[in-house]
Write a protein that holds these residues in place. Structure first.
Motif, short mmCIF file in Angstrom:
data_model
loop_
_atom_site.label_atom_id
_atom_site.label_comp_id
_atom_site.label_asym_id
_atom_site.label_seq_id
_atom_site.Cartn_x
_atom_site.Cartn_y
_atom_site.Cartn_z
N SER A 7 0.82 -1.21 -0.04
CA SER A 7 -0.06 0.02 -0.08
C SER A 7 1.11 1.22 0.04
CB SER A 7 -0.88 0.06 1.22
OG SER A 7 -1.73 -1.02 1.34
N GLU A 11 -2.22 6.07 1.04
CA GLU A 11 -3.53 5.03 1.40
C GLU A 11 -3.45 4.80 2.70
OE1 GLU A 11 -2.85 2.14 -1.73
OE2 GLU A 11 -3.94 2.90 -3.00
N VAL A 12 -2.20 4.39 3.30
CA VAL A 12 -1.99 4.04 4.74
C VAL A 12 -2.26 4.98 5.78
CG1 VAL A 12 -0.50 3.25 6.59
CG2 VAL A 12 -0.11 2.36 4.38
N ARG A 13 -2.12 6.31 5.57
CA ARG A 13 -2.34 7.31 6.27
C ARG A 13 -4.17 7.61 6.26
NH1 ARG A 13 2.41 9.87 4.26
NH2 ARG A 13 1.16 10.58 2.62
N ARG A 14 -4.43 7.42 4.89
CA ARG A 14 -6.23 7.56 5.03
C ARG A 14 -6.73 6.54 5.63
NH1 ARG A 14 -5.22 9.07 -0.38
NH2 ARG A 14 -5.49 7.08 -1.24
N TYR A 15 -6.02 5.31 5.40
CA TYR A 15 -7.03 4.15 6.47
C TYR A 15 -6.73 4.44 8.08
CZ TYR A 15 -7.61 -0.42 8.23
OH TYR A 15 -7.95 -1.27 9.14
N ASN A 16 -5.56 4.94 8.19
CA ASN A 16 -5.14 5.18 9.82
C ASN A 16 -6.28 6.18 10.21
OD1 ASN A 16 -3.58 2.98 9.83
ND2 ASN A 16 -1.62 4.32 9.84
N ARG A 17 -6.38 7.35 9.60
CA ARG A 17 -7.01 8.50 9.92
C ARG A 17 -8.61 8.17 10.02
NH1 ARG A 17 -7.15 14.52 8.36
NH2 ARG A 17 -9.09 14.99 8.18
N SER A 18 -8.99 7.29 9.07
CA SER A 18 -10.53 6.98 9.08
C SER A 18 -10.88 6.06 10.22
CB SER A 18 -11.17 6.11 7.71
OG SER A 18 -10.37 5.21 7.41
N SER A 19 -9.93 5.01 10.44
CA SER A 19 -9.95 4.06 11.65
C SER A 19 -10.10 4.95 12.83
CB SER A 19 -8.70 2.95 11.58
OG SER A 19 -8.99 2.20 10.46
N ARG A 22 -13.34 6.61 13.21
CA ARG A 22 -14.49 5.64 13.59
C ARG A 22 -14.48 5.37 15.00
NH1 ARG A 22 -17.10 3.72 8.97
NH2 ARG A 22 -15.77 4.19 7.15
N ASP A 387 -14.48 8.41 5.99
CA ASP A 387 -13.60 7.97 5.12
C ASP A 387 -13.04 9.24 4.38
OD1 ASP A 387 -13.32 5.30 5.73
OD2 ASP A 387 -14.62 4.74 4.19
#
Length: 389
Positions: A7, A11-19, A22, A387
């Protein structure tokens, strides 16, 4: 030999941010240390994420209230409700409620009105929702970025088409498309019981339960299912019509075309019959009568014995079929006398093969009250928002 794709950092930053968002949205204020533990990230990554979100006004950090512990308290990270606001709409047979709900699940403002005559027709409901939303948003100085709508009917989740909502007398209503055009934001439409289950799973009695069923009684009876931590939606989004499970082949005709559906034995009309109330008695009268009856356990069991048996029969079928660890009862079921609910719970645990196998399924009342489907609609809207905040 093939290599596993890696990744990209963004993409990793966006995933961590949305996690992280949440977790804050559902769980509420926590420390940076807790975020690191829950998300499995190191503290420097958490610092970068929190600092970035704070700069954007999405979260803030605050000193907790003074406690008894010694030493300097850790800062709490809190979601900022107005950073992302959604519109939640709960269309019921007799009334409509709307609310603007902020990040973290806080209701920032609301409005509701009764339906009667022409006001229950799809065009009238849509127009009133749009006008009321415009007024509420202007009054609060807020603009929703998405919308979730709860409807008591069979809904195609992909585009919000209400295929059939018999108690509303709606058929083939393009609710999602029409509301999205009117609001100018994405709209998610869901069956009311499905969204009730989502709300209970994230914020209510089913919080922490991986497998749960929400069963609600209004004019009709519906069910929402949480399976392995996610909403069960079925083919095309059509699922949860447990009220039309046939339990009495020699029973009453149901509007769906079958005879002896479960909702003909445990829905609103069935409760009126069990309480010897006129069939045009308002729902408030049913609730008052049930609460009065709840003061006398013996009288409760005597008057509602047959009703309790039909409720038990349906729940045994639901538990045997779906195997939940928890069944949450909503709407009119929450007003049933404690003695009746205790009896039903005991019978289900005894008579269900699945319940016996897992050591007893829990049966509890909804903890979210009348807002359960409104909150579920909000959470459905937030699914696509977190997201992109």
């Amino acid at each position: 030999m093939t290599s596993t794709p890696v990744s990209r950092p963004d993409e990793v930053r966006r995933y961590n941010r949305s996690s992280l968002l949440r977790l804050l949205h559902v769980g509420g204020p926590v420390t940076r240390a807790t975020l690191a533990t829950e998300l499995g990230l190191n503290r420097s990554t958490i610092k970068t994420l929190v600092d970035g979100l704070a700069e954007s006004g999405v979260v803030e950090e605050r000193v907790p209230r003074p406690g008894r512990g010694a030493g300097r308290p850790s800062l709490l990270v809190l979601p900022q409700p107005q950073a992302a606001v959604v519109l939640a709409v709960d269309v019921q047979v007799e009334h409509v409620a709307i609310a603007l709900v902020g990040l973290g699940g806080l209701i920032l403002g609301r409005n509701s009105w009764n339906l009667h005559g022409r006001t229950g027709e799809p065009a009238e409901v849509i127009t009133h929702v749009l006008e009321s939303t415009a007024w509420l948003a202007a009054d609060l100085g807020l603009k929703p970025v998405a919308c979730g709508i709860s409807v008591p009917g069979v809904v195609r989740r992909s585009d919000g088409l209400v295929h059939e909502a018999p108690n509303l007398r709606w058929s083939e209503v393009a609710l999602g498309t029409r509301m999205s055009a009117g609001l100018g934001v994405p709209v998610v439409v869901g069956n009311d019981a499905e969204l009730g289950a989502l709300a209970e799973h994230l914020r209510g009695a089913a919080r922490g339960a991986s497998d749960a069923v929400f069963v609600s009684a209004d004019i009709g009876v519906g069910g929402g299912v949480i399976a392995q931590g996610s909403s069960l939606r079925g083919s095309g989004g059509y699922v949860g019509e447990i009220g039309h499970m046939v339990v009495n082949p020699h029973g009453r005709s149901c509007y769906c075309g079958n005879v002896g559906c479960w909702e003909t034995e445990v829905g609103e009309a069935a409760l009126r019959r069990a309480l010897s109330l006129p069939q045009d008695s308002p729902r408030g009268t049913i609730v008052v009568e049930l609460r009065e009856l709840g003061r006398d356990p013996a009288a409760s069991l005597a008057r509602l014995g047959e009703f309790a048996e039909w409720l038990t029969l349906g729940l045994v079928n639901v538990v045997n079929l779906l195997g939940p660890e928890l069944v949450v009862l909503g709407d009119l079921f929450t007003a049933l006398p404690p003695a009746v609910l205790d009896r039903v719970g005991e019978e289900v645990r005894t008579r269900s093969m699945v319940s016996r196998a897992v050591g007893g399924v829990r049966i509890e009342k909804s903890s979210l009250g009348a807002d359960v489907k409104l909150l579920g609609a909000a959470e459905a809207a937030f699914e696509g928002v977190l997201d992109s905040v």
